[in-house]
Design an enzyme around this catalytic site. Structure first.
Site, PDB file in Angstrom:
ATOM      1  N   GLU A 360      65.985  87.148  28.729  1.00 19.76           N
ATOM      2  CA  GLU A 360      65.812  88.483  28.608  1.00 19.76           C
ATOM      3  C   GLU A 360      65.778  88.853  27.205  1.00 19.76           C
ATOM      4  O   GLU A 360      65.069  89.668  26.492  1.00 19.76           O
ATOM      5  CB  GLU A 360      66.475  89.374  29.436  1.00 19.76           C
ATOM      6  CG  GLU A 360      65.889  90.650  29.537  1.00 19.76           C
ATOM      7  CD  GLU A 360      66.690  91.912  30.603  1.00 19.76           C
ATOM      8  OE1 GLU A 360      67.754  92.097  30.410  1.00 19.76           O
ATOM      9  OE2 GLU A 360      65.966  92.255  31.703  1.00 19.76           O
ATOM     10  N   HIS A 391      73.063  65.642  43.226  1.00 19.18           N
ATOM     11  CA  HIS A 391      72.609  65.140  44.590  1.00 19.18           C
ATOM     12  C   HIS A 391      71.189  65.847  44.805  1.00 19.18           C
ATOM     13  O   HIS A 391      70.854  65.977  45.811  1.00 19.18           O
ATOM     14  CB  HIS A 391      73.639  65.606  45.610  1.00 19.18           C
ATOM     15  CG  HIS A 391      74.922  64.857  45.348  1.00 19.18           C
ATOM     16  ND1 HIS A 391      74.917  63.362  45.668  1.00 19.18           N
ATOM     17  CD2 HIS A 391      76.295  65.352  44.840  1.00 19.18           C
ATOM     18  CE1 HIS A 391      76.064  62.917  45.397  1.00 19.18           C
ATOM     19  NE2 HIS A 391      76.973  64.281  45.120  1.00 19.18           N
ATOM     20  N   LYS A 513      58.076  97.962  36.895  1.00 20.44           N
ATOM     21  CA  LYS A 513      58.641  98.893  37.598  1.00 20.44           C
ATOM     22  C   LYS A 513      57.642  99.881  37.622  1.00 20.44           C
ATOM     23  O   LYS A 513      57.550 100.563  38.915  1.00 20.44           O
ATOM     24  CB  LYS A 513      59.803  99.448  36.643  1.00 20.44           C
ATOM     25  CG  LYS A 513      60.947  98.441  36.393  1.00 20.44           C
ATOM     26  CD  LYS A 513      62.097  99.005  35.500  1.00 20.44           C
ATOM     27  CE  LYS A 513      62.988  98.063  35.169  1.00 20.44           C
ATOM     28  NZ  LYS A 513      63.919  98.294  34.022  1.00 20.44           N
TER      29      LYS A 513
HETATM   30  O1  F6P Z   1      65.248  95.695  34.295  1.00 19.72           O
HETATM   31  C1  F6P Z   1      65.801  95.100  33.332  1.00 19.72           C
HETATM   32  C2  F6P Z   1      67.202  95.791  33.159  1.00 19.72           C
HETATM   33  O2  F6P Z   1      66.953  96.992  32.436  1.00 19.72           O
HETATM   34  C3  F6P Z   1      68.058  94.901  32.366  1.00 19.72           C
HETATM   35  O3  F6P Z   1      68.102  94.762  31.278  1.00 19.72           O
HETATM   36  C4  F6P Z   1      69.532  95.444  32.825  1.00 19.72           C
HETATM   37  O4  F6P Z   1      70.561  94.747  32.663  1.00 19.72           O
HETATM   38  C5  F6P Z   1      69.196  95.730  34.183  1.00 19.72           C
HETATM   39  O5  F6P Z   1      67.866  96.230  34.389  1.00 19.72           O
HETATM   40  C6  F6P Z   1      70.026  96.812  35.017  1.00 19.72           C
HETATM   41  O6  F6P Z   1      69.903  97.921  34.440  1.00 19.72           O
HETATM   42  P1  F6P Z   1      70.775  99.140  34.697  1.00 19.72           P
HETATM   43  O7  F6P Z   1      72.320  98.915  34.294  1.00 19.72           O
HETATM   44  O8  F6P Z   1      70.290 100.316  33.747  1.00 19.72           O
HETATM   45  O9  F6P Z   1      70.604  99.486  36.168  1.00 19.72           O
END
Ligand code: F6P
Length: 546
Positions: A360, A391, A513
């Site tokens: 990421e 294994h 998203k």
């Molecule tokens: O969608 C990726 C992300 O934003 C990550 O970078 C982050 O660690 C995770 O989702 C969770 O985000 P949050 O802590 O804002 O729920």
């Protein structure tokens, strides 16, 4: 911010490294390991509890010096200073990335834009300490008066992987009064569906860990948990919210709106990246398990690695050397993947944690100033506990057609539980595991040259030539784990400077998203927003027929 006028490949050091790589043949590593008795002394480096051994990497002195010169020419020195001083190293979001500030000792002042960050950090740590103490003392009653003794961390990505990895790694450091701790992350609720029937709602507290407090996965699980609590305790959701939830976020307003009382909110800040956040209150579950003093040991370990990274000459600097050997493999030998192979079940969740940290952070294709980066960036990081993987997928590592860089990690001291006479056999299991660590890295790097007798049968031959890094911890404890994680964090930063990319944003996760939010109405019987392609329409129809 770094010498952006150049691209990574336009530096003369890069071209020199390309020539050096072209001169190495497939036998190079195995031959050198047979020939050169001094490789370990030359290519292994120690910092306190950590030994980084690069002697099974296809390096020589000239290559190492040129890699170090590449780091210099890329402006790494200045980059490190900017990182630690709170400059906006996250260019696309104009933010600092000050995870190092989360582990700075209380007395060390750190002011950024007139704000005393260290005071903020330690206020939050102290609030966390008080909350953990109440839980440990069974002085935190639930809404029906029973003391809370079970904690469920609800979070995803950085709000789950780091705390879960550390809690598993440090289970034997759990304090006697620690609550039972569970982790739930998956959007589909399957983990809650399995876990909740085993828990007592009167005694369970949920920690909602979400930097943004907008993550659909976390909010969906939290809503289910809230409903389960109300049903199980016979109290209203409003009443349950007052006692059974802790919120950790930078979005204080959203926590309040969701119903978490201010007294049970812990703050983090926008200068803490999600995947760098286990040092903040996001690490609440870790502190609940090993106590505040254990958590502080972990912070101190990470801080010692910060000081090492900031102050040590690159030629002895562990994060820099680890980063450069990885760059040598991916950029100059075109090795696209790296397997993380802990020879220690306690580090079982480390591969998944590093996957997010590295992929990421550095899975980027444009430079900080928006140009195509022009070279490979983060490799594909994967892995599993080494002995189990022997294994499963080691067959491919030993005899397949792909080159894979391998990173083997072990703790030299046996687990503390092996000191218990009733568990004496554990010490023997530990030795067995270390023997496998040594045998496998030898065969991976040397192939047939590591065998006692040669065979001509093609299907019994071992190719060798897989570059191997060995990481040895004197023992696995909060301090050494802190050092190990900070080592990887800084390694990722070094690579980002050389590739000229921003390791602290993650725009690549956003479109998905929005797209899912647009499609959801179609599964609820309403028209989907925006035109859909025929494949998606077909799949949607198949889902709706069921
Ligand atoms: O969608 C990726 C992300 O934003 C990550 O970078 C982050 O660690 C995770 O989702 C969770 O985000 P949050 O802590 O804002 O729920």
């Amino acid at each position: 911010m770094y010498r952006l006028k150049t691209t990574p490949k336009s530096l003369p050091e890069w071209r020199k490294l390309a020539r050096l790589a072209a001169a190495q043949n497939d036998r190079y590593l195995a031959d050198e390991l047979v020939r050169d008795r001094g490789r370990f002394a030359r290519f292994s480096h120690r910092f306190e509890h950590l030994l980084l051994d690069l002697s099974k990497q296809p390096l020589n002195v000239k290559i190492e010096q040129t890699l170090l010169a590449l780091a210099q020419a890329s402006g790494l020195k200045g980059g490190i200073e900017k990182l630690f001083s709170g400059a906006a190293v996250n260019g696309s979001e104009q933010r600092a990335a000050l995870h190092s500030a989360l582990r700075t000792p209380a007395k060390q002042a750190l002011r950024v834009d007139g704000v005393d960050l260290n005071a903020q950090v330690h206020r939050s740590l102290n609030k966390m300490a008080r909350m953990v103490k109440r839980l440990h003392g069974r002085q935190w009653p639930g809404c029906t008066g029973a003391p809370l003794d079970t904690l469920v961390n609800i979070g995803v990505g950085g709000s789950d992987l780091g705390p879960q990895m550390a809690c598993h790694a440090l289970a034997e450091f759990a304090v006697g009064s620690a609550p039972n701790i569970h982790f739930v992350s998956c959007m589909d609720g399957s983990e809650l569906a399995r876990l909740l029937p085993q828990l007592n709602p009167h005694r369970t507290i949920f920690v909602l860990a979400s930097k943004s407090f907008t993550t659909a996965d976390t909010l969906a699980n939290a809503t289910t948990a809230r409903q389960w609590l109300a049903q199980g305790t016979g109290r209203s959701q409003q009443v349950c919210l007052k006692r059974h939830f802790i919120g950790i976020s930078c979005n204080l307003a959203a926590m309040t709106e969701w119903g978490i009382p201010v007294a049970h909110q812990l703050e983090i800040w926008d200068w803490v990246g999600g995947r760098y956040s286990l040092w903040s209150a996001i690490g609440f579950a870790i502190a609940a398990q090993i106590g505040l003093s254990g958590f502080r040991d972990m912070l101190a370990g990470a801080h010692s690695m910060d000081e090492h990274f900031r102050g040590t000459d690159f030629a002895q600097n562990l994060p820099v050397l680890l980063a450069l050997s990885d760059i040598w493999n991916s950029n100059f030998h075109n090795i696209e993947s790296r397997a993380v192979l802990p020879y220690d079940g306690r580090l079982m969740h480390l591969p998944a944690y590093l996957q997010q940290l590295e992929m990421e952070s550095n899975g980027k294709g444009v430079t900080q100033d928006g140009k195509v980066v022009g070279c490979a960036t983060a490799p594909i990081v994967w892995g599993a506990v080494g002995p189990n993987a022997q294994h499963a997928f080691y067959q491919l590592l030993h005899q397949g057609t792909r080159r894979v860089a391998c990173e083997l990690i072990a703790a030299i001291d046996r687990p503390a539980s092996a000191d218990n006479p009733a568990m004496a056999e554990l010490a023997e299991q530990h030795r067995l595991t270390l023997a496998n660590f040594l045998a496998q890295s030898r065969i991976l790097a040397m192939g047939d040259a590591a065998a006692e007798e040669a065979t001509a049968l093609p299907h019994r031959r071992y190719r060798g030539g897989q570059p191997c890094t060995s990481l040895l911890l004197d023992s696995l404890n909060p301090r050494s784990l802190g050092q190990l994680i900070a080592l990887y964090e800084h390694k990722v930063f070094v690579q980002s400077v050389i590739w000229k990319i921003n390791p602290f944003d993650q725009w690549g996760v956003e479109l998905g998203k929005r797209a899912a939010a647009g499609i959801l109405p179609a599964l609820q019987g309403e028209p989907a927003s925006g035109g859909l392609d025929s494949s998606t329409v077909g799949l949607l129809a198949a889902m709706q027929r069921k």
